[in-house]
Scaffold this active site. Structure first.
Site, PDB file in Angstrom:
ATOM      1  N   ASN A 133       0.795  -1.227   0.000  1.00 13.23           N
ATOM      2  CA  ASN A 133       0.000   0.000   0.000  1.00 13.23           C
ATOM      3  C   ASN A 133       0.830   1.280   0.000  1.00 13.23           C
ATOM      4  O   ASN A 133       0.370   2.318  -0.452  1.00 13.23           O
ATOM      5  CB  ASN A 133      -0.929   0.000   1.217  1.00 13.23           C
ATOM      6  CG  ASN A 133      -1.749   1.268   1.325  1.00 13.23           C
ATOM      7  OD1 ASN A 133      -2.571   1.551   0.469  1.00 13.23           O
ATOM      8  ND2 ASN A 133      -1.513   2.046   2.377  1.00 13.23           N
ATOM      9  N   THR A 175      -8.492   5.058   0.723  1.00 13.46           N
ATOM     10  CA  THR A 175      -7.829   4.230  -0.283  1.00 13.46           C
ATOM     11  C   THR A 175      -6.921   4.989  -1.235  1.00 13.46           C
ATOM     12  O   THR A 175      -6.126   4.367  -1.955  1.00 13.46           O
ATOM     13  CB  THR A 175      -8.868   3.467  -1.126  1.00 13.46           C
ATOM     14  OG1 THR A 175      -9.737   4.406  -1.777  1.00 13.46           O
ATOM     15  CG2 THR A 175      -9.691   2.534  -0.252  1.00 13.46           C
ATOM     16  N   ASP A 184       1.004   6.996  -0.376  1.00  8.49           N
ATOM     17  CA  ASP A 184       0.081   5.974  -0.858  1.00  8.49           C
ATOM     18  C   ASP A 184       0.410   5.561  -2.293  1.00  8.49           C
ATOM     19  O   ASP A 184       0.285   6.364  -3.224  1.00  8.49           O
ATOM     20  CB  ASP A 184      -1.355   6.492  -0.769  1.00  8.49           C
ATOM     21  CG  ASP A 184      -2.368   5.382  -0.947  1.00  8.49           C
ATOM     22  OD1 ASP A 184      -2.371   4.460  -0.123  1.00  8.49           O
ATOM     23  OD2 ASP A 184      -3.156   5.447  -1.914  1.00  8.49           O
ATOM     24  N   ASP A 214      -0.723  -6.095   5.152  1.00  9.23           N
ATOM     25  CA  ASP A 214      -0.779  -4.928   6.021  1.00  9.23           C
ATOM     26  C   ASP A 214      -1.636  -3.843   5.369  1.00  9.23           C
ATOM     27  O   ASP A 214      -1.642  -3.682   4.146  1.00  9.23           O
ATOM     28  CB  ASP A 214       0.650  -4.410   6.246  1.00  9.23           C
ATOM     29  CG  ASP A 214       0.723  -3.235   7.177  1.00  9.23           C
ATOM     30  OD1 ASP A 214       0.634  -3.451   8.397  1.00  9.23           O
ATOM     31  OD2 ASP A 214       0.876  -2.106   6.693  1.00  9.23           O
ATOM     32  N   HIS A 218      -6.834  -0.215   3.001  1.00  9.11           N
ATOM     33  CA  HIS A 218      -6.450   1.012   2.313  1.00  9.11           C
ATOM     34  C   HIS A 218      -6.138   0.768   0.835  1.00  9.11           C
ATOM     35  O   HIS A 218      -5.741   1.698   0.128  1.00  9.11           O
ATOM     36  CB  HIS A 218      -5.248   1.648   3.019  1.00  9.11           C
ATOM     37  CG  HIS A 218      -5.577   2.113   4.399  1.00  9.11           C
ATOM     38  ND1 HIS A 218      -6.197   3.317   4.660  1.00  9.11           N
ATOM     39  CD2 HIS A 218      -5.406   1.514   5.609  1.00  9.11           C
ATOM     40  CE1 HIS A 218      -6.382   3.446   5.964  1.00  9.11           C
ATOM     41  NE2 HIS A 218      -5.916   2.364   6.559  1.00  9.11           N
ATOM     42  N   GLU A 264      -5.181  -7.208   6.850  1.00  8.86           N
ATOM     43  CA  GLU A 264      -5.404  -6.345   8.009  1.00  8.86           C
ATOM     44  C   GLU A 264      -6.494  -5.344   7.617  1.00  8.86           C
ATOM     45  O   GLU A 264      -6.216  -4.211   7.231  1.00  8.86           O
ATOM     46  CB  GLU A 264      -4.117  -5.616   8.404  1.00  8.86           C
ATOM     47  CG  GLU A 264      -4.282  -4.784   9.668  1.00  8.86           C
ATOM     48  CD  GLU A 264      -3.243  -3.693   9.803  1.00  8.86           C
ATOM     49  OE1 GLU A 264      -3.088  -3.177  10.923  1.00  8.86           O
ATOM     50  OE2 GLU A 264      -2.601  -3.330   8.792  1.00  8.86           O
TER      51      GLU A 264
END
Length: 477
Positions: A133, A175, A184, A214, A218, A264
């Site tokens: 991510n 996101t 990101d 992880d 997102h 997660e």
């Protein structure tokens, strides 16, 4: 990086599409028998050296810390946590600088292979913590090879990827913006997907058989907003990561259903848990919070410890009493004693469903000194080998096929997990010794706990005995 990929041509052959699994419909007959040992911050040589003790403790899977190249300023890699931020911190390996194997905390690729070979010898499955991510905070520390692989710096991040999230319940922010301020990544960029999947396939070739994703919530699913300004047409990262589609000739090297994968996906408002369930297992983070509250108060009264507090079917959840995040971030679980953590572990592990994860606290840690000896890469404390932990891990496997029945004393201090008519686990989360008088499926008779050899009696379907404070007992037919 290029040479490693070219050495594995067999891994790039196309496979049959992975079929979606129904992870939402509860199967009352489903029984989980696996357990995960989170060897958090242990380096590869330490994991390998202690493989036999992990196997002897009854664990079936090992979860490592992130293994990719990570942020590593000069002088770091020594301490789990350094307030002066000069000798490193545990969160550095959650800051990728390249998707290559090995870093200054866990060790080299060769050392990882030795660890994996040792795990195979003891029939232990290895799960790797991965985090596609985001990159390191310091974008200048990111490898130029990484930037080149994704098409340049301008292609690495989402349009607003360098802007921190303000509202975590806003799916566009969640996101497409920086989680915890971390830049990101544009995970929908096919060049990034190819680069990342080459890394994943290399790990599979070495013997890795699962992943913990992880910050999975997102990374967007199909219903989430797309970054049209970055040329994104659909949120397809999870389709690629789970083997449903290939990207630029690269596809997941093994059948997805042969792997243990969970995300997660921390529970909160507006999280599309059903869509994530279409791809992977998820974390029962809400249940862990409630369980810790009950442990702290020493009673289950006022808490629903039966309901997993998740929309997904419990057989596809990963549960914990605490995780590395609850231990380190704001120390929300670190104040709980080892005894309290252990009673919680016995409770979730004796149950029929979820796959429980045991977090390895740092060696030498106390409730006044959370990081203990404070050495990155070192083996954690010995709690994973405690006789009660070992007993319930083995009990879990022995109870395969047996449904659970949960009972609670009137004061909520004594918890009982009945598993069919084959076994029972008694857990006293209270601060005082307590009488046990609860219904059970065990046949009438006298039973000795497997650890302390303490006797309990069953008469007319009722279990009788005395449980010491913060202690657990395992009974088997």
């Amino acid at each position: 990086m290029k040479k490693a990929v070219l050495a594995l041509p067999a891994l790039l052959l196309p496979l049959m599409p992975s079929l979606a699994k129904d992870r939402m419909t509860v199967n009352p007959d489903a029984v989980n028998t696996e357990t995960i040992m989170h060897v958090w911050s242990w380096n590869f040589p330490e994991i390998a050296r202690n493989m036999k003790s992990i196997a002897d403790a009854g664990f079936t899977m090992i979860q490592t810390s992130p293994v990719q190249a990570c942020y590593a300023p000069e002088g770091s890699g020594k301490k789990i946590f350094d307030e002066k931020v000069t000798e490193g911190n545990w969160y550095y390996y959650y800051q990728p600088t390249a998707w290559t194997i090995g870093n200054n905390i866990l060790g080299t690729k060769a050392q990882m292979q030795e660890m994996l070979d040792s795990a195979a010898k003891y029939n232990l499955k290895v799960i790797v913590d991965v985090l596609p991510n985001h990159t390191a905070f310091d974008t200048d520390a990111v490898s130029e090879d990484f930037y080149k692989a994704v098409g340049g710096r301008e292609k690495m991040f989402h349009t607003n990827g360098l802007t921190p999230i303000v509202d975590y319940n806003d799916r566009r922010e969640c996101t497409l913006m920086g989680c915890g301020g971390l830049p990101d990544v544009n995970t929908e960029n096919p060049d990034f997907q190819k680069y990342y999947m080459e890394f994943v396939n290399e790990l599979l070739h070495m013997g890795v058989r699962g992943f913990r994703y992880d910050t999975a919530k997102h990374i967007g699913v199909h219903s989430d907003p797309v970054d049209a300004a970055a040329g994104v047409k659909e949120n397809d990262f999870w389709d690629v990561a789970t083997g449903r589609k290939s990207v630029k000739g690269v596809k997941l090297a093994l059948p997805y259903d042969d792997l243990f994968v969970y995300g997660e996906v921390l529970q909160d408002k507006n999280v599309p848990e059903k869509e994530y369930a279409d791809y992977m297992g998820q974390t029962a983070s809400g249940y862990g919070y409630v369980l810790r509250e009950a442990l702290e108060k020493g009673t289950a009264n006022g808490f629903d410890l039966q309901n997993w507090r998740h929309d997904a079917a419990p057989e596809f959840l990963v549960s914990w009493v605490e995780s590395h995040d609850t231990y380190c971030n704001h120390h929300e679980s670190a104040h709980l004693t080892d005894d309290q953590i252990r009673t919680g572990w016995v409770w979730i592990t004796a149950r029929q469903n979820s796959t429980p994860l045991f977090f390895s606290r740092p060696a030498g840690s106390t409730r006044d000194n959370y990081y203990g000896n404070n050495v990155l890469g070192a083996k954690g404390n010995d709690e994973y080998m405690h006789p009660e932990v070992v007993a319930v891990n083995k009990f879990r496997k022995a109870m395969d096929g047996q449904k659970e029945d949960l009972q609670f004393s009137n004061d909520g201090a004594v918890l009982l997990v009945n598993r069919g008519n084959k076994g029972a686990a008694i857990v006293n989360i209270g601060n005082f010794a307590n009488f046990v008088k609860l219904p059970t499926g065990l046949p009438d008779g006298t039973y000795k706990d497997v650890v302390y050899k303490k006797e309990f009696k069953v008469k007319k379907g009722v279990l009788f005995g005395i449980a010491a404070p913060h202690r657990t007992y395992i009974l088997q037919k």
